[in-house]
Scaffold this motif. Structure first.
Motif, PDB file in Angstrom:
ATOM      1  N   ILE A 136      34.541 -36.890   3.814  1.00 26.84           N
ATOM      2  CA  ILE A 136      34.757 -35.982   4.943  1.00 26.84           C
ATOM      3  C   ILE A 136      36.119 -36.253   5.583  1.00 26.84           C
ATOM      4  O   ILE A 136      36.863 -35.323   5.895  1.00 26.84           O
ATOM      5  CB  ILE A 136      33.616 -36.106   5.977  1.00 26.84           C
ATOM      6  CG1 ILE A 136      32.327 -35.536   5.380  1.00 26.84           C
ATOM      7  CG2 ILE A 136      33.971 -35.411   7.288  1.00 26.84           C
ATOM      8  CD1 ILE A 136      31.081 -35.852   6.182  1.00 26.84           C
ATOM      9  N   GLU A 137      36.457 -37.520   5.749  1.00 23.93           N
ATOM     10  CA  GLU A 137      37.757 -37.860   6.336  1.00 23.93           C
ATOM     11  C   GLU A 137      38.909 -37.389   5.461  1.00 23.93           C
ATOM     12  O   GLU A 137      39.939 -36.935   5.977  1.00 23.93           O
ATOM     13  CB  GLU A 137      37.843 -39.365   6.581  1.00 23.93           C
ATOM     14  CG  GLU A 137      36.984 -39.823   7.747  1.00 23.93           C
ATOM     15  CD  GLU A 137      37.149 -41.298   8.040  1.00 23.93           C
ATOM     16  OE1 GLU A 137      38.291 -41.788   8.039  1.00 23.93           O
ATOM     17  OE2 GLU A 137      36.128 -41.958   8.265  1.00 23.93           O
ATOM     18  N   ILE A 138      38.774 -37.487   4.141  1.00 25.49           N
ATOM     19  CA  ILE A 138      39.828 -37.012   3.234  1.00 25.49           C
ATOM     20  C   ILE A 138      39.959 -35.497   3.353  1.00 25.49           C
ATOM     21  O   ILE A 138      41.068 -34.956   3.425  1.00 25.49           O
ATOM     22  CB  ILE A 138      39.538 -37.455   1.787  1.00 25.49           C
ATOM     23  CG1 ILE A 138      39.743 -38.975   1.677  1.00 25.49           C
ATOM     24  CG2 ILE A 138      40.424 -36.711   0.793  1.00 25.49           C
ATOM     25  CD1 ILE A 138      39.210 -39.596   0.399  1.00 25.49           C
ATOM     26  N   GLY A 139      38.839 -34.778   3.412  1.00 23.67           N
ATOM     27  CA  GLY A 139      38.886 -33.330   3.610  1.00 23.67           C
ATOM     28  C   GLY A 139      39.550 -32.958   4.927  1.00 23.67           C
ATOM     29  O   GLY A 139      40.371 -32.033   4.983  1.00 23.67           O
ATOM     30  N   ASP A 140      39.227 -33.685   5.989  1.00 25.50           N
ATOM     31  CA  ASP A 140      39.851 -33.446   7.294  1.00 25.50           C
ATOM     32  C   ASP A 140      41.352 -33.713   7.238  1.00 25.50           C
ATOM     33  O   ASP A 140      42.143 -32.993   7.842  1.00 25.50           O
ATOM     34  CB  ASP A 140      39.208 -34.315   8.372  1.00 25.50           C
ATOM     35  CG  ASP A 140      37.808 -33.868   8.752  1.00 25.50           C
ATOM     36  OD1 ASP A 140      37.384 -32.774   8.318  1.00 25.50           O
ATOM     37  OD2 ASP A 140      37.124 -34.629   9.470  1.00 25.50           O
ATOM     38  N   LEU A 141      41.744 -34.741   6.516  1.00 22.78           N
ATOM     39  CA  LEU A 141      43.172 -35.066   6.372  1.00 22.78           C
ATOM     40  C   LEU A 141      43.913 -33.936   5.666  1.00 22.78           C
ATOM     41  O   LEU A 141      45.000 -33.539   6.086  1.00 22.78           O
ATOM     42  CB  LEU A 141      43.340 -36.381   5.612  1.00 22.78           C
ATOM     43  CG  LEU A 141      44.766 -36.782   5.260  1.00 22.78           C
ATOM     44  CD1 LEU A 141      45.584 -37.053   6.510  1.00 22.78           C
ATOM     45  CD2 LEU A 141      44.759 -37.994   4.348  1.00 22.78           C
ATOM     46  N   LEU A 142      43.333 -33.400   4.599  1.00 21.99           N
ATOM     47  CA  LEU A 142      43.962 -32.289   3.884  1.00 21.99           C
ATOM     48  C   LEU A 142      44.120 -31.074   4.788  1.00 21.99           C
ATOM     49  O   LEU A 142      45.174 -30.421   4.801  1.00 21.99           O
ATOM     50  CB  LEU A 142      43.137 -31.926   2.648  1.00 21.99           C
ATOM     51  CG  LEU A 142      43.162 -32.938   1.514  1.00 21.99           C
ATOM     52  CD1 LEU A 142      42.080 -32.616   0.486  1.00 21.99           C
ATOM     53  CD2 LEU A 142      44.526 -32.987   0.863  1.00 21.99           C
ATOM     54  N   THR A 143      43.099 -30.779   5.570  1.00 21.91           N
ATOM     55  CA  THR A 143      43.169 -29.650   6.501  1.00 21.91           C
ATOM     56  C   THR A 143      44.234 -29.897   7.565  1.00 21.91           C
ATOM     57  O   THR A 143      45.019 -28.998   7.897  1.00 21.91           O
ATOM     58  CB  THR A 143      41.795 -29.408   7.152  1.00 21.91           C
ATOM     59  OG1 THR A 143      40.851 -29.115   6.122  1.00 21.91           O
ATOM     60  CG2 THR A 143      41.844 -28.272   8.154  1.00 21.91           C
ATOM     61  N   ARG A 144      44.265 -31.107   8.113  1.00 25.75           N
ATOM     62  CA  ARG A 144      45.258 -31.450   9.144  1.00 25.75           C
ATOM     63  C   ARG A 144      46.674 -31.330   8.585  1.00 25.75           C
ATOM     64  O   ARG A 144      47.579 -30.807   9.237  1.00 25.75           O
ATOM     65  CB  ARG A 144      44.986 -32.850   9.684  1.00 25.75           C
ATOM     66  CG  ARG A 144      45.746 -33.177  10.943  1.00 25.75           C
ATOM     67  CD  ARG A 144      45.236 -34.438  11.618  1.00 25.75           C
ATOM     68  NE  ARG A 144      45.457 -35.642  10.837  1.00 25.75           N
ATOM     69  CZ  ARG A 144      44.503 -36.402  10.305  1.00 25.75           C
ATOM     70  NH1 ARG A 144      43.231 -36.086  10.438  1.00 25.75           N
ATOM     71  NH2 ARG A 144      44.807 -37.492   9.626  1.00 25.75           N
ATOM     72  N   TYR A 145      46.882 -31.805   7.347  1.00 24.95           N
ATOM     73  CA  TYR A 145      48.194 -31.723   6.694  1.00 24.95           C
ATOM     74  C   TYR A 145      48.633 -30.257   6.561  1.00 24.95           C
ATOM     75  O   TYR A 145      49.754 -29.908   6.934  1.00 24.95           O
ATOM     76  CB  TYR A 145      48.150 -32.402   5.318  1.00 24.95           C
ATOM     77  CG  TYR A 145      49.335 -32.076   4.470  1.00 24.95           C
ATOM     78  CD1 TYR A 145      50.531 -32.764   4.620  1.00 24.95           C
ATOM     79  CD2 TYR A 145      49.283 -31.057   3.518  1.00 24.95           C
ATOM     80  CE1 TYR A 145      51.637 -32.442   3.855  1.00 24.95           C
ATOM     81  CE2 TYR A 145      50.376 -30.735   2.752  1.00 24.95           C
ATOM     82  CZ  TYR A 145      51.546 -31.428   2.921  1.00 24.95           C
ATOM     83  OH  TYR A 145      52.651 -31.100   2.159  1.00 24.95           O
ATOM     84  N   LEU A 163      51.873 -33.813  11.719  1.00 30.08           N
ATOM     85  CA  LEU A 163      52.127 -34.302  10.363  1.00 30.08           C
ATOM     86  C   LEU A 163      52.244 -35.821  10.346  1.00 30.08           C
ATOM     87  O   LEU A 163      51.791 -36.475   9.399  1.00 30.08           O
ATOM     88  CB  LEU A 163      53.390 -33.663   9.791  1.00 30.08           C
ATOM     89  CG  LEU A 163      53.669 -33.935   8.316  1.00 30.08           C
ATOM     90  CD1 LEU A 163      52.587 -33.334   7.434  1.00 30.08           C
ATOM     91  CD2 LEU A 163      55.045 -33.393   7.942  1.00 30.08           C
ATOM     92  N   ASP A 164      52.805 -36.395  11.404  1.00 35.26           N
ATOM     93  CA  ASP A 164      52.922 -37.860  11.501  1.00 35.26           C
ATOM     94  C   ASP A 164      51.562 -38.549  11.431  1.00 35.26           C
ATOM     95  O   ASP A 164      51.476 -39.707  11.029  1.00 35.26           O
ATOM     96  CB  ASP A 164      53.622 -38.265  12.806  1.00 35.26           C
ATOM     97  CG  ASP A 164      55.088 -37.875  12.845  1.00 35.26           C
ATOM     98  OD1 ASP A 164      55.671 -37.564  11.787  1.00 35.26           O
ATOM     99  OD2 ASP A 164      55.646 -37.860  13.959  1.00 35.26           O
ATOM    100  N   THR A 165      50.494 -37.842  11.812  1.00 33.50           N
ATOM    101  CA  THR A 165      49.158 -38.444  11.767  1.00 33.50           C
ATOM    102  C   THR A 165      48.574 -38.447  10.355  1.00 33.50           C
ATOM    103  O   THR A 165      47.505 -39.014  10.137  1.00 33.50           O
ATOM    104  CB  THR A 165      48.171 -37.724  12.710  1.00 33.50           C
ATOM    105  OG1 THR A 165      47.870 -36.419  12.193  1.00 33.50           O
ATOM    106  CG2 THR A 165      48.713 -37.643  14.126  1.00 33.50           C
ATOM    107  N   CYS A 166      49.277 -37.823   9.425  1.00 30.70           N
ATOM    108  CA  CYS A 166      48.800 -37.727   8.044  1.00 30.70           C
ATOM    109  C   CYS A 166      49.359 -38.819   7.139  1.00 30.70           C
ATOM    110  O   CYS A 166      48.849 -39.016   6.036  1.00 30.70           O
ATOM    111  CB  CYS A 166      49.165 -36.366   7.458  1.00 30.70           C
ATOM    112  SG  CYS A 166      48.426 -34.971   8.327  1.00 30.70           S
ATOM    113  N   PHE A 167      50.411 -39.485   7.557  1.00 28.63           N
ATOM    114  CA  PHE A 167      51.091 -40.463   6.712  1.00 28.63           C
ATOM    115  C   PHE A 167      51.395 -41.736   7.484  1.00 28.63           C
ATOM    116  O   PHE A 167      51.751 -41.670   8.664  1.00 28.63           O
ATOM    117  CB  PHE A 167      52.427 -39.908   6.199  1.00 28.63           C
ATOM    118  CG  PHE A 167      52.285 -38.713   5.311  1.00 28.63           C
ATOM    119  CD1 PHE A 167      52.023 -38.867   3.965  1.00 28.63           C
ATOM    120  CD2 PHE A 167      52.418 -37.436   5.818  1.00 28.63           C
ATOM    121  CE1 PHE A 167      51.900 -37.770   3.132  1.00 28.63           C
ATOM    122  CE2 PHE A 167      52.304 -36.331   5.000  1.00 28.63           C
ATOM    123  CZ  PHE A 167      52.041 -36.498   3.648  1.00 28.63           C
TER     124      PHE A 167
END
Length: 103
Positions: free
Chosen positions: A12-21, A33-37
């Motif tokens: 779920i967290e990986i899916g949320d990360l992809l959506t946020r990106y 975007l800074d919260t993705c990397f």
């Protein structure tokens, strides 16, 4: 295949990360975007004609490379996630139409 609560949470967290990106890119919200990397993340856009480098360098490049486009929207498709302890690998299909101003 039975997944543990941690594996479900990780997915779920990986899916949320992809959506946020994708939202960060589409809205040009580089703070989001800074919260993705992590700052020392290796980011590689060479498959689409871009650069490869540490995140701060790639972020600066993205700001310049995406500036000419008037609209962008990512559509996220099939995702596969492989979990191995504290590491994960994911492959996700993405369609990203982009438009340039007519001027």
């Amino acid at each position: 295949m039975t997944l543990s609560a941690q594996e479900l949470s990780d997915r779920i967290e990986i899916g949320d990360l992809l959506t946020r990106y994708t939202r960060a890119i589409d809205t040009r919200d580089y703070t989001l975007l800074d919260t993705c990397f992590l700052p020392d993340a290796a980011v590689d856009y060479t498959s689409s004609g871009g650069i490869s480098g540490k995140y701060p360098e790639v972020r600066a490049w993205l700001e310049k490379a995406l500036a000419p486009f008037s609209q962008m929207v990512h559509f996220i498709g099939n995702s596969s996630v492989e979990l191995d302890g504290d590491e994960a690998r994911s492959r996700t299909y993405v369609v990203n139409p982009m438009t340039l101003p007519l001027d």
